[in-house]
Design a protein around this motif. Structure first.
Motif, mmCIF file in Angstrom:
data_model
loop_
_atom_site.group_PDB
_atom_site.id
_atom_site.type_symbol
_atom_site.label_atom_id
_atom_site.label_comp_id
_atom_site.label_asym_id
_atom_site.label_seq_id
_atom_site.Cartn_x
_atom_site.Cartn_y
_atom_site.Cartn_z
ATOM 1 N N ARG A 69 5.840 12.265 -18.460
ATOM 2 C CA ARG A 69 6.369 13.634 -18.475
ATOM 3 C C ARG A 69 6.991 13.980 -17.121
ATOM 4 O O ARG A 69 8.061 14.612 -17.061
ATOM 5 C CB ARG A 69 5.250 14.616 -18.806
ATOM 6 N N LYS A 70 6.338 13.565 -16.042
ATOM 7 C CA LYS A 70 6.890 13.838 -14.714
ATOM 8 C C LYS A 70 8.218 13.118 -14.517
ATOM 9 O O LYS A 70 9.163 13.683 -13.951
ATOM 10 C CB LYS A 70 5.887 13.419 -13.645
ATOM 11 N N ASP A 71 8.298 11.872 -14.978
ATOM 12 C CA ASP A 71 9.548 11.126 -14.849
ATOM 13 C C ASP A 71 10.672 11.771 -15.656
ATOM 14 O O ASP A 71 11.811 11.850 -15.201
ATOM 15 C CB ASP A 71 9.347 9.679 -15.292
ATOM 16 N N LEU A 72 10.340 12.220 -16.873
ATOM 17 C CA LEU A 72 11.357 12.866 -17.707
ATOM 18 C C LEU A 72 11.808 14.190 -17.097
ATOM 19 O O LEU A 72 12.991 14.542 -17.134
ATOM 20 C CB LEU A 72 10.806 13.090 -19.110
ATOM 21 N N ASN A 91 16.641 16.673 -25.204
ATOM 22 C CA ASN A 91 17.299 17.347 -26.311
ATOM 23 C C ASN A 91 17.658 16.404 -27.445
ATOM 24 O O ASN A 91 17.777 16.821 -28.592
ATOM 25 C CB ASN A 91 18.583 18.030 -25.806
ATOM 26 N N ASP A 92 17.833 15.134 -27.152
ATOM 27 C CA ASP A 92 18.277 14.157 -28.140
ATOM 28 C C ASP A 92 17.052 13.509 -28.790
ATOM 29 O O ASP A 92 16.477 12.547 -28.265
ATOM 30 C CB ASP A 92 19.155 13.095 -27.480
ATOM 31 N N ARG A 93 16.628 14.035 -29.942
ATOM 32 C CA ARG A 93 15.471 13.470 -30.646
ATOM 33 C C ARG A 93 15.798 12.096 -31.225
ATOM 34 O O ARG A 93 14.939 11.224 -31.289
ATOM 35 C CB ARG A 93 15.033 14.426 -31.761
ATOM 36 N N LYS A 94 17.033 11.895 -31.637
ATOM 37 C CA LYS A 94 17.427 10.606 -32.193
ATOM 38 C C LYS A 94 17.271 9.496 -31.167
ATOM 39 O O LYS A 94 16.761 8.411 -31.474
ATOM 40 C CB LYS A 94 18.878 10.686 -32.678
ATOM 41 N N GLN A 95 17.685 9.755 -29.930
ATOM 42 C CA GLN A 95 17.552 8.747 -28.877
ATOM 43 C C GLN A 95 16.088 8.456 -28.574
ATOM 44 O O GLN A 95 15.706 7.306 -28.319
ATOM 45 C CB GLN A 95 18.270 9.226 -27.614
ATOM 46 N N ALA A 96 15.243 9.489 -28.622
ATOM 47 C CA ALA A 96 13.810 9.288 -28.387
ATOM 48 C C ALA A 96 13.202 8.389 -29.455
ATOM 49 O O ALA A 96 12.399 7.496 -29.155
ATOM 50 C CB ALA A 96 13.099 10.637 -28.346
ATOM 51 N N LEU A 97 13.590 8.595 -30.712
ATOM 52 C CA LEU A 97 13.071 7.757 -31.793
ATOM 53 C C LEU A 97 13.600 6.328 -31.693
ATOM 54 O O LEU A 97 12.868 5.367 -31.958
ATOM 55 C CB LEU A 97 13.455 8.369 -33.142
ATOM 56 N N LEU A 134 2.949 6.631 -29.060
ATOM 57 C CA LEU A 134 3.145 7.954 -29.661
ATOM 58 C C LEU A 134 3.150 9.041 -28.599
ATOM 59 O O LEU A 134 3.897 10.022 -28.704
ATOM 60 C CB LEU A 134 2.040 8.219 -30.693
ATOM 61 N N GLY A 135 2.313 8.883 -27.564
ATOM 62 C CA GLY A 135 2.307 9.872 -26.489
ATOM 63 C C GLY A 135 3.619 9.899 -25.733
ATOM 64 O O GLY A 135 4.141 10.972 -25.401
ATOM 65 N N ILE A 136 4.179 8.720 -25.449
ATOM 66 C CA ILE A 136 5.489 8.668 -24.786
ATOM 67 C C ILE A 136 6.571 9.253 -25.692
ATOM 68 O O ILE A 136 7.472 9.966 -25.234
ATOM 69 C CB ILE A 136 5.813 7.218 -24.396
ATOM 70 N N LEU A 137 6.481 8.979 -26.995
ATOM 71 C CA LEU A 137 7.449 9.541 -27.943
ATOM 72 C C LEU A 137 7.375 11.061 -27.959
ATOM 73 O O LEU A 137 8.414 11.745 -27.942
ATOM 74 C CB LEU A 137 7.185 8.985 -29.346
ATOM 75 N N SER A 138 6.162 11.610 -27.981
ATOM 76 C CA SER A 138 6.024 13.074 -27.980
ATOM 77 C C SER A 138 6.563 13.674 -26.693
ATOM 78 O O SER A 138 7.204 14.744 -26.711
ATOM 79 C CB SER A 138 4.555 13.457 -28.175
ATOM 80 N N ALA A 139 6.335 13.000 -25.559
ATOM 81 C CA ALA A 139 6.851 13.514 -24.293
ATOM 82 C C ALA A 139 8.374 13.496 -24.280
ATOM 83 O O ALA A 139 9.015 14.456 -23.824
ATOM 84 C CB ALA A 139 6.302 12.673 -23.131
ATOM 85 N N GLU A 140 8.986 12.433 -24.787
ATOM 86 C CA GLU A 140 10.444 12.357 -24.807
ATOM 87 C C GLU A 140 11.047 13.366 -25.783
ATOM 88 O O GLU A 140 12.085 13.969 -25.495
ATOM 89 C CB GLU A 140 10.872 10.936 -25.182
ATOM 90 N N ARG A 144 20.801 9.859 -19.814
ATOM 91 C CA ARG A 144 20.197 8.629 -20.345
ATOM 92 C C ARG A 144 18.700 8.693 -20.164
ATOM 93 O O ARG A 144 18.205 9.165 -19.154
ATOM 94 C CB ARG A 144 20.772 7.397 -19.626
ATOM 95 N N ILE A 145 17.951 8.212 -21.152
ATOM 96 C CA ILE A 145 16.490 8.164 -21.062
ATOM 97 C C ILE A 145 16.107 7.039 -20.120
ATOM 98 O O ILE A 145 16.419 5.882 -20.371
ATOM 99 C CB ILE A 145 15.861 7.933 -22.440
#
Length: 318
Positions: free
Chosen positions: A44-47, A222-228, A211-217, A57-58
Protein backbone atom coordinates in the motif's frame (compact mmCIF):
# COMPACT_ATOMS: atom_id res chain seq x y z
CA UNK A 1 21.48 -42.51 38.25
CA UNK A 2 18.91 -45.26 38.64
CA UNK A 3 16.46 -46.45 36.03
CA UNK A 4 13.47 -44.56 37.51
CA UNK A 5 15.31 -41.23 37.25
CA UNK A 6 16.27 -41.88 33.63
CA UNK A 7 12.69 -42.85 32.77
CA UNK A 8 11.42 -39.66 34.45
CA UNK A 9 13.83 -37.51 32.42
CA UNK A 10 12.83 -39.14 29.14
CA UNK A 11 9.13 -38.82 30.01
CA UNK A 12 9.58 -35.10 30.77
CA UNK A 13 11.45 -34.57 27.49
CA UNK A 14 8.77 -36.45 25.56
CA UNK A 15 6.05 -34.34 27.19
CA UNK A 16 7.93 -31.14 26.32
CA UNK A 17 8.39 -32.20 22.70
CA UNK A 18 4.70 -33.15 22.45
CA UNK A 19 3.63 -29.77 23.81
CA UNK A 20 5.98 -27.96 21.41
CA UNK A 21 4.63 -29.98 18.46
CA UNK A 22 1.08 -29.10 19.55
CA UNK A 23 1.76 -25.37 20.02
CA UNK A 24 4.04 -24.81 17.01
CA UNK A 25 1.24 -24.73 14.36
CA UNK A 26 -0.59 -22.01 16.28
CA UNK A 27 2.56 -19.93 16.63
CA UNK A 28 3.24 -20.41 12.93
CA UNK A 29 -0.27 -19.22 12.05
CA UNK A 30 0.30 -16.01 14.00
CA UNK A 31 3.64 -15.51 12.26
CA UNK A 32 2.04 -16.06 8.83
CA UNK A 33 -0.67 -13.54 9.59
CA UNK A 34 1.84 -10.93 10.71
CA UNK A 35 3.94 -11.52 7.59
CA UNK A 36 0.85 -11.18 5.41
CA UNK A 37 -0.06 -7.87 7.06
CA UNK A 38 3.46 -6.50 6.66
CA UNK A 39 3.56 -7.40 2.94
CA UNK A 40 0.18 -5.78 2.27
CA UNK A 41 1.04 -2.67 4.26
CA UNK A 42 4.29 -2.27 2.38
CA UNK A 43 2.48 -2.72 -0.92
CA UNK A 44 0.00 0.00 0.00
CA UNK A 45 2.85 2.39 0.80
CA UNK A 46 4.52 1.65 -2.52
CA UNK A 47 1.28 2.20 -4.43
CA UNK A 48 0.65 5.45 -2.59
CA UNK A 49 4.17 6.62 -3.42
CA UNK A 50 3.74 5.66 -7.07
CA UNK A 51 0.36 7.42 -7.26
CA UNK A 52 1.73 10.57 -5.68
CA UNK A 53 4.56 10.70 -8.19
CA UNK A 54 1.97 10.50 -11.01
CA UNK A 55 3.03 7.18 -12.51
CA UNK A 56 0.36 5.26 -14.37
CA UNK A 57 2.18 1.93 -14.53
CA UNK A 58 1.76 -0.51 -11.65
CA UNK A 59 5.15 -0.81 -10.04
CA UNK A 60 5.99 -4.11 -8.36
CA UNK A 61 8.71 -2.76 -6.10
CA UNK A 62 9.09 -3.67 -2.46
CA UNK A 63 12.56 -2.43 -1.56
CA UNK A 64 13.47 0.60 -3.73
CA UNK A 65 11.63 3.69 -4.93
CA UNK A 66 9.27 3.49 -7.90
CA UNK A 67 11.39 5.78 -10.12
CA UNK A 68 14.60 3.80 -9.46
CA UNK A 69 12.80 0.54 -10.15
CA UNK A 70 11.39 1.72 -13.47
CA UNK A 71 14.76 3.07 -14.62
CA UNK A 72 16.52 -0.12 -13.61
CA UNK A 73 13.88 -2.29 -15.29
CA UNK A 74 14.02 -0.43 -18.61
CA UNK A 75 17.82 -0.36 -18.64
CA UNK A 76 17.89 -4.09 -18.17
CA UNK A 77 15.09 -4.61 -20.69
CA UNK A 78 17.05 -2.73 -23.35
CA UNK A 79 19.96 -5.09 -22.77
CA UNK A 80 18.11 -8.38 -22.44
CA UNK A 81 14.89 -7.79 -24.37
CA UNK A 82 11.93 -9.87 -23.31
CA UNK A 83 14.11 -12.24 -21.28
CA UNK A 84 14.20 -9.78 -18.39
CA UNK A 85 10.41 -9.49 -18.31
CA UNK A 86 9.96 -13.28 -18.38
CA UNK A 87 12.51 -13.70 -15.61
CA UNK A 88 10.71 -11.08 -13.53
CA UNK A 89 7.42 -12.92 -14.02
CA UNK A 90 9.09 -16.10 -12.77
CA UNK A 91 10.37 -14.32 -9.68
CA UNK A 92 6.91 -12.95 -8.90
CA UNK A 93 5.32 -16.37 -9.41
CA UNK A 94 7.92 -17.88 -7.06
CA UNK A 95 7.06 -15.30 -4.39
CA UNK A 96 10.35 -13.38 -4.70
CA UNK A 97 9.37 -9.70 -4.71
CA UNK A 98 12.83 -8.14 -4.70
CA UNK A 99 12.96 -5.84 -7.78
CA UNK A 100 16.53 -6.96 -8.51
CA UNK A 101 15.78 -10.68 -8.20
CA UNK A 102 15.35 -11.25 -11.93
CA UNK A 103 18.74 -9.62 -12.60
CA UNK A 104 20.41 -11.87 -10.04
CA UNK A 105 18.63 -14.85 -11.54
CA UNK A 106 19.95 -14.15 -15.03
CA UNK A 107 23.43 -13.43 -13.71
CA UNK A 108 23.43 -16.77 -11.90
CA UNK A 109 22.54 -18.53 -15.14
CA UNK A 110 25.69 -17.00 -16.63
CA UNK A 111 28.05 -17.32 -13.66
CA UNK A 112 27.17 -20.81 -12.38
CA UNK A 113 28.08 -22.66 -15.62
CA UNK A 114 31.49 -20.97 -15.60
CA UNK A 115 32.07 -21.75 -11.93
CA UNK A 116 30.92 -25.36 -12.26
CA UNK A 117 33.06 -25.85 -15.39
CA UNK A 118 36.14 -24.47 -13.62
CA UNK A 119 35.54 -26.77 -10.63
CA UNK A 120 35.12 -29.74 -12.97
CA UNK A 121 38.36 -28.91 -14.76
CA UNK A 122 40.21 -28.58 -11.44
CA UNK A 123 38.82 -31.91 -10.26
CA UNK A 124 39.74 -33.71 -13.49
CA UNK A 125 43.25 -32.31 -13.52
CA UNK A 126 43.78 -33.32 -9.88
CA UNK A 127 43.04 -36.99 -10.58
CA UNK A 128 45.97 -39.44 -10.54
CA UNK A 129 47.41 -40.53 -13.88
CA UNK A 130 45.93 -44.02 -13.64
CA UNK A 131 42.44 -42.55 -13.16
CA UNK A 132 42.56 -39.96 -15.94
CA UNK A 133 39.76 -40.01 -18.50
CA UNK A 134 40.00 -39.68 -22.24
CA UNK A 135 39.93 -36.21 -23.77
CA UNK A 136 36.41 -36.54 -25.16
CA UNK A 137 35.21 -37.84 -21.79
CA UNK A 138 36.67 -34.82 -20.02
CA UNK A 139 34.96 -32.51 -22.51
CA UNK A 140 31.61 -34.25 -22.00
CA UNK A 141 31.96 -34.02 -18.21
CA UNK A 142 32.81 -30.32 -18.30
CA UNK A 143 29.99 -29.54 -20.73
CA UNK A 144 27.51 -31.59 -18.71
CA UNK A 145 28.47 -29.85 -15.46
CA UNK A 146 28.20 -26.45 -17.15
CA UNK A 147 24.73 -27.29 -18.48
CA UNK A 148 23.70 -28.39 -15.01
CA UNK A 149 24.89 -25.06 -13.59
CA UNK A 150 22.93 -23.23 -16.31
CA UNK A 151 19.70 -25.10 -15.53
CA UNK A 152 20.06 -25.19 -11.72
CA UNK A 153 18.55 -21.71 -10.99
CA UNK A 154 15.66 -22.44 -13.35
CA UNK A 155 14.98 -25.79 -11.65
CA UNK A 156 14.93 -24.20 -8.20
CA UNK A 157 12.59 -21.39 -9.30
CA UNK A 158 10.26 -23.82 -11.10
CA UNK A 159 9.98 -25.95 -7.96
CA UNK A 160 9.06 -22.88 -5.91
CA UNK A 161 6.49 -21.84 -8.53
CA UNK A 162 4.89 -25.30 -8.60
CA UNK A 163 4.64 -25.41 -4.79
CA UNK A 164 3.05 -21.97 -4.64
CA UNK A 165 0.60 -22.76 -7.44
CA UNK A 166 -0.35 -26.06 -5.79
CA UNK A 167 -1.11 -24.29 -2.51
CA UNK A 168 -3.00 -21.56 -4.37
CA UNK A 169 -5.15 -23.99 -6.37
CA UNK A 170 -5.92 -26.01 -3.25
CA UNK A 171 -7.40 -23.07 -1.31
CA UNK A 172 -8.74 -20.86 -4.08
CA UNK A 173 -12.15 -22.57 -4.65
CA UNK A 174 -13.07 -22.13 -0.98
CA UNK A 175 -12.06 -18.47 -1.11
CA UNK A 176 -14.32 -18.01 -4.14
CA UNK A 177 -17.24 -19.31 -2.08
CA UNK A 178 -16.47 -16.70 0.58
CA UNK A 179 -16.25 -14.01 -2.10
CA UNK A 180 -19.62 -15.11 -3.45
CA UNK A 181 -21.22 -14.78 -0.02
CA UNK A 182 -19.73 -11.31 0.47
CA UNK A 183 -20.75 -10.09 -2.99
CA UNK A 184 -24.30 -11.38 -2.56
CA UNK A 185 -24.37 -9.58 0.80
CA UNK A 186 -23.78 -6.25 -0.94
CA UNK A 187 -20.08 -5.79 -0.16
CA UNK A 188 -17.92 -4.18 -2.82
CA UNK A 189 -15.38 -6.24 -4.73
CA UNK A 190 -12.34 -4.49 -3.21
CA UNK A 191 -13.61 -4.97 0.34
CA UNK A 192 -14.59 -8.55 -0.49
CA UNK A 193 -11.11 -9.47 -1.69
CA UNK A 194 -9.51 -7.78 1.34
CA UNK A 195 -11.82 -9.54 3.78
CA UNK A 196 -11.30 -12.96 2.21
CA UNK A 197 -7.53 -12.40 2.22
CA UNK A 198 -7.64 -11.74 5.96
CA UNK A 199 -9.76 -14.85 6.54
CA UNK A 200 -7.47 -17.24 4.62
CA UNK A 201 -4.21 -15.80 6.00
CA UNK A 202 -3.84 -18.55 8.60
CA UNK A 203 -4.60 -21.39 6.21
CA UNK A 204 -2.86 -20.31 3.00
CA UNK A 205 -0.10 -17.74 3.14
CA UNK A 206 0.32 -17.64 -0.64
CA UNK A 207 -3.35 -16.99 -1.36
CA UNK A 208 -3.60 -14.37 1.38
CA UNK A 209 -0.60 -12.45 0.05
CA UNK A 210 -1.82 -12.45 -3.55
CA UNK A 211 -5.39 -11.47 -2.66
CA UNK A 212 -4.12 -8.82 -0.25
CA UNK A 213 -1.91 -7.28 -2.94
CA UNK A 214 -4.85 -7.43 -5.37
CA UNK A 215 -7.12 -5.62 -2.90
CA UNK A 216 -4.47 -2.96 -2.31
CA UNK A 217 -4.01 -2.37 -6.05
CA UNK A 218 -7.76 -2.27 -6.71
CA UNK A 219 -8.25 0.24 -3.89
CA UNK A 220 -5.28 2.51 -4.67
CA UNK A 221 -5.32 2.43 -8.47
CA UNK A 222 -8.01 3.55 -10.86
CA UNK A 223 -7.43 0.78 -13.40
CA UNK A 224 -9.08 -2.35 -11.96
CA UNK A 225 -8.44 -4.28 -15.16
CA UNK A 226 -4.69 -3.77 -14.86
CA UNK A 227 -4.79 -4.87 -11.22
CA UNK A 228 -6.54 -8.11 -12.17
CA UNK A 229 -4.13 -8.74 -15.05
CA UNK A 230 -1.19 -8.24 -12.70
CA UNK A 231 -2.80 -10.68 -10.25
CA UNK A 232 -2.97 -13.33 -12.99
CA UNK A 233 0.61 -12.55 -13.94
CA UNK A 234 1.86 -12.96 -10.36
CA UNK A 235 -0.05 -16.17 -9.73
CA UNK A 236 0.69 -17.80 -13.08
CA UNK A 237 -1.79 -20.65 -12.59
CA UNK A 238 -4.88 -21.39 -14.64
CA UNK A 239 -7.18 -20.66 -11.70
CA UNK A 240 -5.80 -17.16 -11.22
CA UNK A 241 -5.98 -16.36 -14.92
CA UNK A 242 -9.56 -17.64 -15.12
CA UNK A 243 -10.54 -15.53 -12.11
CA UNK A 244 -9.00 -12.39 -13.56
CA UNK A 245 -10.49 -12.94 -17.02
CA UNK A 246 -13.98 -13.62 -15.63
CA UNK A 247 -14.00 -10.48 -13.48
CA UNK A 248 -12.67 -8.34 -16.32
CA UNK A 249 -15.36 -9.62 -18.68
CA UNK A 250 -18.07 -9.24 -16.04
CA UNK A 251 -17.08 -5.61 -15.50
CA UNK A 252 -16.68 -4.93 -19.22
CA UNK A 253 -20.02 -6.39 -20.32
CA UNK A 254 -22.00 -5.60 -17.18
CA UNK A 255 -22.79 -9.22 -16.23
CA UNK A 256 -23.28 -10.45 -12.69
CA UNK A 257 -20.08 -10.98 -10.70
CA UNK A 258 -21.81 -13.42 -8.35
CA UNK A 259 -22.72 -15.73 -11.25
CA UNK A 260 -19.14 -15.63 -12.51
CA UNK A 261 -17.81 -16.46 -9.03
CA UNK A 262 -20.30 -19.32 -8.64
CA UNK A 263 -19.37 -20.88 -11.99
CA UNK A 264 -15.63 -20.50 -11.31
CA UNK A 265 -15.98 -22.04 -7.86
CA UNK A 266 -17.76 -25.11 -9.24
CA UNK A 267 -15.27 -25.54 -12.07
CA UNK A 268 -12.21 -25.17 -9.86
CA UNK A 269 -13.64 -27.57 -7.30
CA UNK A 270 -14.24 -30.13 -10.05
CA UNK A 271 -10.67 -29.59 -11.28
CA UNK A 272 -9.35 -30.09 -7.75
CA UNK A 273 -11.29 -33.32 -7.40
CA UNK A 274 -10.07 -34.55 -10.79
CA UNK A 275 -6.48 -33.80 -9.78
CA UNK A 276 -6.96 -35.72 -6.52
CA UNK A 277 -8.38 -38.69 -8.44
CA UNK A 278 -5.47 -38.56 -10.88
CA UNK A 279 -2.95 -38.64 -8.04
CA UNK A 280 -4.81 -41.49 -6.36
CA UNK A 281 -4.85 -43.47 -9.62
CA UNK A 282 -1.11 -42.96 -10.12
CA UNK A 283 -0.24 -44.09 -6.59
CA UNK A 284 -0.23 -47.93 -7.09
CA UNK A 285 2.39 -47.89 -9.89
CA UNK A 286 4.56 -45.57 -7.84
CA UNK A 287 4.36 -47.93 -4.84
CA UNK A 288 5.49 -50.97 -6.84
CA UNK A 289 9.22 -50.26 -6.71
CA UNK A 290 9.32 -49.26 -3.00
CA UNK A 291 7.38 -52.41 -2.09
CA UNK A 292 9.76 -54.62 -4.07
CA UNK A 293 12.87 -52.94 -2.68
CA UNK A 294 11.86 -52.37 0.96
CA UNK A 295 8.76 -54.37 1.86
CA UNK A 296 9.24 -57.77 0.22
CA UNK A 297 12.81 -58.41 1.50
CA UNK A 298 11.73 -57.71 5.06
CA UNK A 299 8.68 -59.96 4.58
CA UNK A 300 10.84 -62.82 3.26
CA UNK A 301 13.23 -62.44 6.16
CA UNK A 302 10.37 -62.61 8.67
CA UNK A 303 8.76 -65.61 6.99
CA UNK A 304 11.85 -67.61 6.03
CA UNK A 305 14.16 -66.46 8.81
CA UNK A 306 12.94 -68.83 11.56
CA UNK A 307 12.94 -71.79 9.15
CA UNK A 308 16.50 -70.97 8.06
CA UNK A 309 17.65 -70.66 11.68
CA UNK A 310 16.03 -74.00 12.54
CA UNK A 311 17.64 -75.72 9.53
CA UNK A 312 21.07 -74.35 10.38
CA UNK A 313 20.64 -75.44 14.02
CA UNK A 314 19.68 -78.97 12.97
CA UNK A 315 22.68 -79.18 10.64
CA UNK A 316 24.98 -77.94 13.35
CA UNK A 317 23.58 -80.43 15.83
CA UNK A 318 23.87 -83.29 13.30
Amino acid sequence: MDNEFIITIFAALAAGVSFAAFAFPYLQKTEKKEKYKSIIEKRRKDLFQATREGQQRIIKDDNVSARDNMAMFYRFQRLAGNMGEKARDKMLQAGIRNPKAHIKFMLLRVILPIVFAILAVLYLTALPDEKQYETYQNILIVVGVALFGFKLPDIIIKNKILKRQEEFNLSFPDSLDMMLICVQGGIGLEQTVERVAAEVAEGSEVLAEELGILSAEMAMLNDRKQALQDFARRVGSGAGKTFATALIQAEQYGTSISNALRVMSDELRDMRMAEAERKAASLPPKLTVPMIVFFLPALFIIILGPAGIEVSTMRGGG
